[in-house]
Enzyme design. Structure first.
Site: not given
Ligand SMILES: [Zn+2]
Length: 261
Positions: A62, A64-65
């Site tokens: 993802h 956001d990682h």
């Protein structure tokens, strides 16, 4: 005390509620980061503390990682570890369950655990008494099922649950208070949960992270690790309007309930 227990693990907040975990041996300038979704706060942290980035660990694909990795490696030739089974273009060292990641700059070797459910090939890194579990196990909660089944997620959580009680749990988001709100709906008479809520509230009011938690604490208060507890089964039955007891079905019911909570 093992080498890893002297690790300094500091969160760098990113976006609304992400934590990018930074790891280093005391007195060392070399730092390893976990799940850098954004480069800017990491670069700022490195500059402020006079640190050098030496490796990156990613738990799942993802943005956001992993969204900050490309910028972080543009100026540095450093290894990027991440799940073999996920599309992360910046990963240089693909890993899967059973692999080890040796980081001599920290004096730690992490074991890689396969924990699918939130995403197809999500991994965790476990070593030095610390668990980096991304968006699979949260403090008092668990990740949503985006690419996996309830059965996979249940098995993944059971795998994490089998680690020692004093394992420190470093997850990817500050979701604790909201998670406790749901957990109290599932288990209104769990005293450990009521105490945990007070402590989490105190920490957040002081502007501090509620993490890491310990696995022992999660076993006492996290409904997703308590699917065989009579009180959790009872609440799942009320939610479904049916009699079930199989832990995977209980898990599936409370995961569904939380999505609507
Ligand atoms: Zn995620």
């Amino acid at each position: 005390m093992t080498a890893g227990e002297t690790l300094e693990i500091v969160p760098v907040p990113a976006f609304r509620d992400n934590y990018i975990w930074t790891l280093r041996a005391p007195g060392e300038r070399s730092v390893v980061v976990v799940d850098p979704g954004d480069a800017a706060p990491v670069l700022e942290h490195l500059a402020q503390e006079g640190l050098e980035l030496s490796a990156i660990l990613a738990t799942h694909h993802h943005p956001d990682h992993v969204g900050g990795i490309a910028e972080l490696v543009a100026q540095r030739k450093i290894p990027v570890y991440g799940p073999r089974g996920e599309p992360i273009a910046t990963v240089t060292h693909p890993v899967a369950g059973g692999d080890e990641v040796s980081l001599p700059q920290l004096g730690v070797t992490f074991q890689v655990l396969d924990i699918p459910g939130h995403t197809r090939a999500h991994v965790a890194y476990y070593g030095a008494g610390a668990l980096f579990c991304g968006d699979t196990l949260f403090a008092c909660g668990c990740g949503r099922l985006f690419e996996g089944t309830a059965e996979q997620m249940y098995e993944s959580l059971e795998k994490l649950r089998s680690l020692p009680d004093d394992t420190r749990v470093y997850c990817g988001h500050e979701y604790t208070l909201a998670n406790i709100g749901f957990a109290r709906a599932v288990e209104p008479r769990n005293d450990a949960l009521a105490r945990r809520e007070q402590e989490a509230r105190r920490l957040r009011e002081a502007g501090r992270p509620t993490l890491p938690s310990t696995l022992g604490e999660e076993k006492q208060t996290n409904p997703f690790l308590r699917c065989a507890e009579p009180a959790v089964i009872e609440s799942a039955n009320k939610y479904l309007g049916a009699r079930i007891a199989d832990p995977v079905r209980v898990f599936s019911a409370i995961r569904d309930w939380k999505n609507r909570f």
